[in-house]
Design a protein around this motif. Structure first.
Motif, PDB file in Angstrom:
ATOM      1  N   TYR A 177      -6.227  -6.046 -11.950  1.00 43.68           N
ATOM      2  CA  TYR A 177      -5.664  -5.747 -10.651  1.00 43.68           C
ATOM      3  C   TYR A 177      -6.662  -6.177  -9.575  1.00 43.68           C
ATOM      4  CZ  TYR A 177      -2.471  -2.703 -13.256  1.00 43.68           C
ATOM      5  OH  TYR A 177      -1.537  -2.215 -14.135  1.00 43.68           O
ATOM      6  N   ASP A 178      -6.157  -6.851  -8.560  1.00 49.10           N
ATOM      7  CA  ASP A 178      -6.994  -7.269  -7.448  1.00 49.10           C
ATOM      8  C   ASP A 178      -6.668  -6.384  -6.249  1.00 49.10           C
ATOM      9  OD1 ASP A 178      -8.539  -8.455  -5.558  1.00 49.10           O
ATOM     10  OD2 ASP A 178      -7.604 -10.441  -5.669  1.00 49.10           O
ATOM     11  N   TRP A 179      -7.563  -5.426  -5.968  1.00 47.64           N
ATOM     12  CA  TRP A 179      -7.380  -4.507  -4.859  1.00 47.64           C
ATOM     13  C   TRP A 179      -8.351  -4.799  -3.719  1.00 47.64           C
ATOM     14  CZ3 TRP A 179      -7.314   0.667  -8.150  1.00 47.64           C
ATOM     15  CH2 TRP A 179      -6.203   0.635  -9.002  1.00 47.64           C
ATOM     16  N   SER A 180      -8.930  -5.969  -3.703  1.00 49.86           N
ATOM     17  CA  SER A 180      -9.965  -6.287  -2.720  1.00 49.86           C
ATOM     18  C   SER A 180      -9.427  -6.367  -1.297  1.00 49.86           C
ATOM     19  CB  SER A 180     -10.644  -7.604  -3.090  1.00 49.86           C
ATOM     20  OG  SER A 180      -9.695  -8.660  -3.194  1.00 49.86           O
ATOM     21  N   ASN A 181      -8.109  -6.420  -1.125  1.00 50.15           N
ATOM     22  CA  ASN A 181      -7.522  -6.493   0.206  1.00 50.15           C
ATOM     23  C   ASN A 181      -7.309  -5.111   0.826  1.00 50.15           C
ATOM     24  OD1 ASN A 181      -6.674  -8.321   2.195  1.00 50.15           O
ATOM     25  ND2 ASN A 181      -4.519  -7.927   1.753  1.00 50.15           N
ATOM     26  N   LEU A 185      -7.404   4.419  -1.773  1.00 50.80           N
ATOM     27  CA  LEU A 185      -6.356   4.788  -2.720  1.00 50.80           C
ATOM     28  C   LEU A 185      -5.504   5.871  -2.079  1.00 50.80           C
ATOM     29  CD1 LEU A 185      -5.504   4.222  -5.739  1.00 50.80           C
ATOM     30  CD2 LEU A 185      -6.798   6.289  -6.318  1.00 50.80           C
ATOM     31  N   TYR A 186      -4.193   5.744  -2.212  1.00 51.19           N
ATOM     32  CA  TYR A 186      -3.280   6.664  -1.526  1.00 51.19           C
ATOM     33  C   TYR A 186      -2.304   7.250  -2.538  1.00 51.19           C
ATOM     34  CZ  TYR A 186      -0.553   8.470   2.416  1.00 51.19           C
ATOM     35  OH  TYR A 186       0.071   9.286   3.321  1.00 51.19           O
ATOM     36  N   LEU A 187      -2.211   8.587  -2.582  1.00 47.12           N
ATOM     37  CA  LEU A 187      -1.373   9.263  -3.558  1.00 47.12           C
ATOM     38  C   LEU A 187      -0.539  10.353  -2.897  1.00 47.12           C
ATOM     39  CD1 LEU A 187      -4.642   9.342  -4.750  1.00 47.12           C
ATOM     40  CD2 LEU A 187      -3.339   9.430  -6.855  1.00 47.12           C
ATOM     41  N   ARG A 188       0.610  10.604  -3.471  1.00 48.46           N
ATOM     42  CA  ARG A 188       1.433  11.753  -3.079  1.00 48.46           C
ATOM     43  C   ARG A 188       1.616  12.613  -4.312  1.00 48.46           C
ATOM     44  NH1 ARG A 188       7.135  13.251  -2.284  1.00 48.46           N
ATOM     45  NH2 ARG A 188       7.254  14.595  -0.432  1.00 48.46           N
ATOM     46  N   VAL A 189       0.999  13.799  -4.293  1.00 47.29           N
ATOM     47  CA  VAL A 189       0.959  14.650  -5.478  1.00 47.29           C
ATOM     48  C   VAL A 189       1.293  16.086  -5.094  1.00 47.29           C
ATOM     49  CG1 VAL A 189      -0.784  13.191  -6.569  1.00 47.29           C
ATOM     50  CG2 VAL A 189      -1.507  15.173  -5.241  1.00 47.29           C
ATOM     51  N   ILE A 229      -2.813  12.330  -0.371  1.00 51.55           N
ATOM     52  CA  ILE A 229      -4.264  12.279  -0.498  1.00 51.55           C
ATOM     53  C   ILE A 229      -4.724  10.832  -0.352  1.00 51.55           C
ATOM     54  CG2 ILE A 229      -6.215  12.690  -2.050  1.00 51.55           C
ATOM     55  CD1 ILE A 229      -4.628  14.929  -3.324  1.00 51.55           C
ATOM     56  N   LYS A 230      -5.705  10.635   0.502  1.00 46.31           N
ATOM     57  CA  LYS A 230      -6.306   9.320   0.699  1.00 46.31           C
ATOM     58  C   LYS A 230      -7.768   9.372   0.262  1.00 46.31           C
ATOM     59  CE  LYS A 230      -7.936   7.988   4.561  1.00 46.31           C
ATOM     60  NZ  LYS A 230      -8.163   7.609   5.973  1.00 46.31           N
ATOM     61  N   ILE A 231      -8.147   8.494  -0.658  1.00 53.55           N
ATOM     62  CA  ILE A 231      -9.514   8.446  -1.162  1.00 53.55           C
ATOM     63  C   ILE A 231     -10.066   7.048  -0.904  1.00 53.55           C
ATOM     64  CG2 ILE A 231     -11.034   8.805  -3.132  1.00 53.55           C
ATOM     65  CD1 ILE A 231      -8.847  10.433  -4.447  1.00 53.55           C
ATOM     66  N   PRO A 232     -11.023   6.887  -0.017  1.00 54.14           N
ATOM     67  CA  PRO A 232     -11.618   5.566   0.197  1.00 54.14           C
ATOM     68  C   PRO A 232     -12.362   5.104  -1.052  1.00 54.14           C
ATOM     69  CG  PRO A 232     -12.109   7.053   2.022  1.00 54.14           C
ATOM     70  CD  PRO A 232     -11.532   7.888   0.942  1.00 54.14           C
ATOM     71  N   PHE A 233     -12.299   3.830  -1.332  1.00 55.70           N
ATOM     72  CA  PHE A 233     -12.997   3.292  -2.500  1.00 55.70           C
ATOM     73  C   PHE A 233     -14.507   3.414  -2.361  1.00 55.70           C
ATOM     74  CE2 PHE A 233      -9.021   0.633  -2.907  1.00 55.70           C
ATOM     75  CZ  PHE A 233      -8.565   1.314  -4.018  1.00 55.70           C
ATOM     76  N   SER A 234     -15.004   3.534  -1.137  1.00 59.75           N
ATOM     77  CA  SER A 234     -16.446   3.669  -0.927  1.00 59.75           C
ATOM     78  C   SER A 234     -16.972   5.002  -1.442  1.00 59.75           C
ATOM     79  CB  SER A 234     -16.773   3.537   0.563  1.00 59.75           C
ATOM     80  OG  SER A 234     -16.144   4.565   1.314  1.00 59.75           O
ATOM     81  N   LYS A 235     -16.092   5.974  -1.687  1.00 62.39           N
ATOM     82  CA  LYS A 235     -16.515   7.294  -2.165  1.00 62.39           C
ATOM     83  C   LYS A 235     -16.676   7.352  -3.682  1.00 62.39           C
ATOM     84  CE  LYS A 235     -16.277   9.173   1.956  1.00 62.39           C
ATOM     85  NZ  LYS A 235     -17.493   9.634   2.664  1.00 62.39           N
ATOM     86  N   PHE A 236     -16.158   6.382  -4.411  1.00 60.17           N
ATOM     87  CA  PHE A 236     -16.228   6.432  -5.870  1.00 60.17           C
ATOM     88  C   PHE A 236     -17.665   6.141  -6.328  1.00 60.17           C
ATOM     89  CE2 PHE A 236     -11.755   6.105  -5.269  1.00 60.17           C
ATOM     90  CZ  PHE A 236     -11.178   6.684  -6.389  1.00 60.17           C
ATOM     91  N   PHE A 237     -18.149   6.972  -7.241  1.00 56.54           N
ATOM     92  CA  PHE A 237     -19.512   6.823  -7.752  1.00 56.54           C
ATOM     93  C   PHE A 237     -19.464   6.402  -9.221  1.00 56.54           C
ATOM     94  CE2 PHE A 237     -18.209  11.261  -7.950  1.00 56.54           C
ATOM     95  CZ  PHE A 237     -18.367  11.562  -9.290  1.00 56.54           C
ATOM     96  N   ASP A 276       4.200  11.620  -7.305  1.00 57.41           N
ATOM     97  CA  ASP A 276       5.352  10.886  -6.782  1.00 57.41           C
ATOM     98  C   ASP A 276       5.091   9.382  -6.849  1.00 57.41           C
ATOM     99  OD1 ASP A 276       7.578   9.962  -5.533  1.00 57.41           O
ATOM    100  OD2 ASP A 276       7.076  10.725  -3.551  1.00 57.41           O
ATOM    101  N   PHE A 277       3.992   8.940  -6.256  1.00 54.22           N
ATOM    102  CA  PHE A 277       3.637   7.527  -6.308  1.00 54.22           C
ATOM    103  C   PHE A 277       2.135   7.377  -6.140  1.00 54.22           C
ATOM    104  CE2 PHE A 277       4.298   8.228  -1.754  1.00 54.22           C
ATOM    105  CZ  PHE A 277       3.184   7.610  -1.202  1.00 54.22           C
ATOM    106  N   ILE A 278       1.641   6.229  -6.536  1.00 49.88           N
ATOM    107  CA  ILE A 278       0.232   5.859  -6.384  1.00 49.88           C
ATOM    108  C   ILE A 278       0.203   4.500  -5.699  1.00 49.88           C
ATOM    109  CG2 ILE A 278      -1.948   5.396  -7.563  1.00 49.88           C
ATOM    110  CD1 ILE A 278      -0.829   7.035  -9.927  1.00 49.88           C
ATOM    111  N   GLY A 279      -0.531   4.409  -4.604  1.00 48.75           N
ATOM    112  CA  GLY A 279      -0.541   3.167  -3.846  1.00 48.75           C
ATOM    113  C   GLY A 279      -1.901   2.853  -3.272  1.00 48.75           C
ATOM    114  N   LEU A 280      -1.931   1.768  -2.507  1.00 46.00           N
ATOM    115  CA  LEU A 280      -3.134   1.288  -1.848  1.00 46.00           C
ATOM    116  C   LEU A 280      -2.916   1.280  -0.347  1.00 46.00           C
ATOM    117  CD1 LEU A 280      -3.945  -1.756  -4.164  1.00 46.00           C
ATOM    118  CD2 LEU A 280      -4.953   0.531  -4.287  1.00 46.00           C
ATOM    119  N   LEU A 281      -4.007   1.421   0.401  1.00 39.49           N
ATOM    120  CA  LEU A 281      -3.916   1.507   1.851  1.00 39.49           C
ATOM    121  C   LEU A 281      -5.115   0.811   2.475  1.00 39.49           C
ATOM    122  CD1 LEU A 281      -2.743   2.777   4.520  1.00 39.49           C
ATOM    123  CD2 LEU A 281      -4.201   4.753   4.023  1.00 39.49           C
TER     124      LEU A 281
END
Length: 301
Positions: A177-181, A185-189, A229-237, A276-281
Motif C-alpha cells: 500500500y502506498d500511503w505517502s500522499n 489514519l482516520y477511523l470511525r469506531v 479517530i484521527k491518528i497522524p502517522f508521525s505519532k507511530f513509534f 465502520d470504516f478505515i481510511g486515510l486523511l
C-alpha cells in the motif's frame, strides 16, 4: 522448490515405489527452509508425523484454473499501470485528500482480515469477527484471558488481534500500500472503553526486522455513540516483539503491508469493538514530521 516437490511426488506415484524414502534424507534440509515445512513447534505440542508436502493436492485442472486467475490479475495490473497511479488518473491522485481503505458491508469485506489470539501459544483468550447490526460495520468481540499456559517457557499471555491480509499481486508477487500522499489514519469506531493498539507493518529489507511494527494507542470511550479517530502517522513509534526500540525513525508509507488492531490491557473479561470504516486523511494543519527523537547511538567525536 517446485522441482523438489515434483520429484518427491513423481517418485511416490510410479508403481507404488518408495523412492521418496531415499530422496527425503537428501532433500530434508531444503524442505525445512521452505514454506511447505515449518520447523517451529509450540512447547508441549506433539511433533507432526507427516510432512506438509505429503498432504498437497497435485491437480492439473486446478493448476490451469490458477494460471487463468493469475493471468487475469496481471491484465488488470497492466491496465491500472497505464491508467495512472494505483489505477487512478495522476490529477486525481495528486489532489486526493481522503481515501477509504476498508469498509465492512459484506462477508467478502470480512474475509480481507485475519483474527488471532494467544491460543496460538497455548492461551485461553477467544476472539471472533462478524458483521454488525444491519451489516453496517465489523464487530470484533471475544474474551481476554491472561492465564499463562503451563508449558514451562511462556511467561506472558492475554492478547487478541485483527489484521488485514497483505496485498498480493499476480503470481503471488508482493504488493504494498502506498500511503505517502496522506499524513493521518482516520477511523470511525465504537468501543467499550478499553484501549487498543493500532499496528502498521511495513516490508523490511532484512530478515531480522521481520518482527518490527509501528504502533500507536487508540482509546475508545465506550457508550452508544460512534467516534471518529484521527491518528497522524508521525505519532507511530517503532517496536519489535512488544519492546519499544531506542532507534526510532518514521514509517515508510510507500511500503505498507498490513494494518492491525491488538488488545492486551491485562484485564480479564469480554471486549468489543465495532469498525465502520478505515481510511486515510491529509490534514493540512498537521505539520509534524516525526514526534520522537532520532539520534545516533554512538555520537561521532
Amino acid at each position: 522448490m517446485a522441482l523438489t516437490v515434483t520429484l518427491l511426488n513423481g517418485a511416490s506415484l510410479r508403481g507404488g515405489c518408495c523412492r521418496h524414502r531415499v530422496l527425503l534424507p537428501l532433500l530434508g534440509p531444503l524442505l525445512s527452509n521452505s514454506k511447505l515445512y515449518s520447523s517451529y513447534r509450540r512447547p508441549g505440542a506433539e511433533p507432526e508425523k507427516k510432512l506438509s508436502w505429503e498432504n498437497a493436492d497435485f491437480s492439473f485442472k486446478k493448476g490451469i484454473d490458477h494460471l487463468k486467475t493469475q493471468l487475469g490479475l496481471l491484465k488488470t495490473e497492466t491496465q491500472d499501470y497505464f491508467q495512472g497511479t494505483e489505477g487512478h488518473p495522476l490529477s486525481r491522485y495528486l489532489l486526493e485528500q481522503t481515501r477509504v481503505l476498508w469498509q465492512f458491508r459484506s462477508q467478502e469485506d470480512l474475509n480481507k482480515w485475519v483474527i488471532s489470539s494467544d491460543v496460538e501459544i497455548g492461551g485461553k483468550s477467544e476472539v471472533y469477527l462478524k458483521l454488525g447490526r444491519n451489516s453496517q460495520a465489523a464487530l470484533l468481540y471475544g474474551t481476554l484471558n491472561t492465564e499463562v499456559p503451563r508449558d514451562g517457557e511462556t511467561k506472558y499471555s492475554g492478547y487478541c488481534s485483527m489484521r488485514s491480509r497483505p496485498p498480493v499481486g499476480s503470481f503471488n508477487r508482493k504488493k504494498y500500500y502506498d500511503w505517502s500522499n496522506f499524513n493521518s489514519l482516520y477511523l470511525r469506531v465504537r468501543g467499550d472503553g478499553r484501549p487498543w493498539m493500532v499496528n502498521i507493518y511495513t516490508d523490511p529489507y532484512f530478515s531480522h526486522q521481520k518482527d518490527d511494527l509501528y504502533s500507536y494507542f487508540m482509546f475508545t470511550r465506550g457508550g452508544p455513540y460512534w467516534e471518529e479517530i484521527k491518528i497522524p502517522f508521525s505519532k507511530f513509534f517503532l517496536s519489535s516483539r512488544g519492546r519499544i526500540q531506542d532507534n526510532q525513525h518514521p514509517i515508510w508509507l510507500d511500503k505498507v503491508c498490513t494494518l492491525g488492531f491488538t488488545i492486551g490491557d491485562k484485564i480479564d473479561g469480554p471486549f468489543q469493538l465495532e469498525i465502520d470504516f478505515i481510511g486515510l486523511l491529509t490534514d493540512r494543519t498537521h505539520k509534524e514530521e516525526f514526534a520522537y527523537e532520532t539520534y545516533d547511538k554512538n555520537t561521532p567525536v
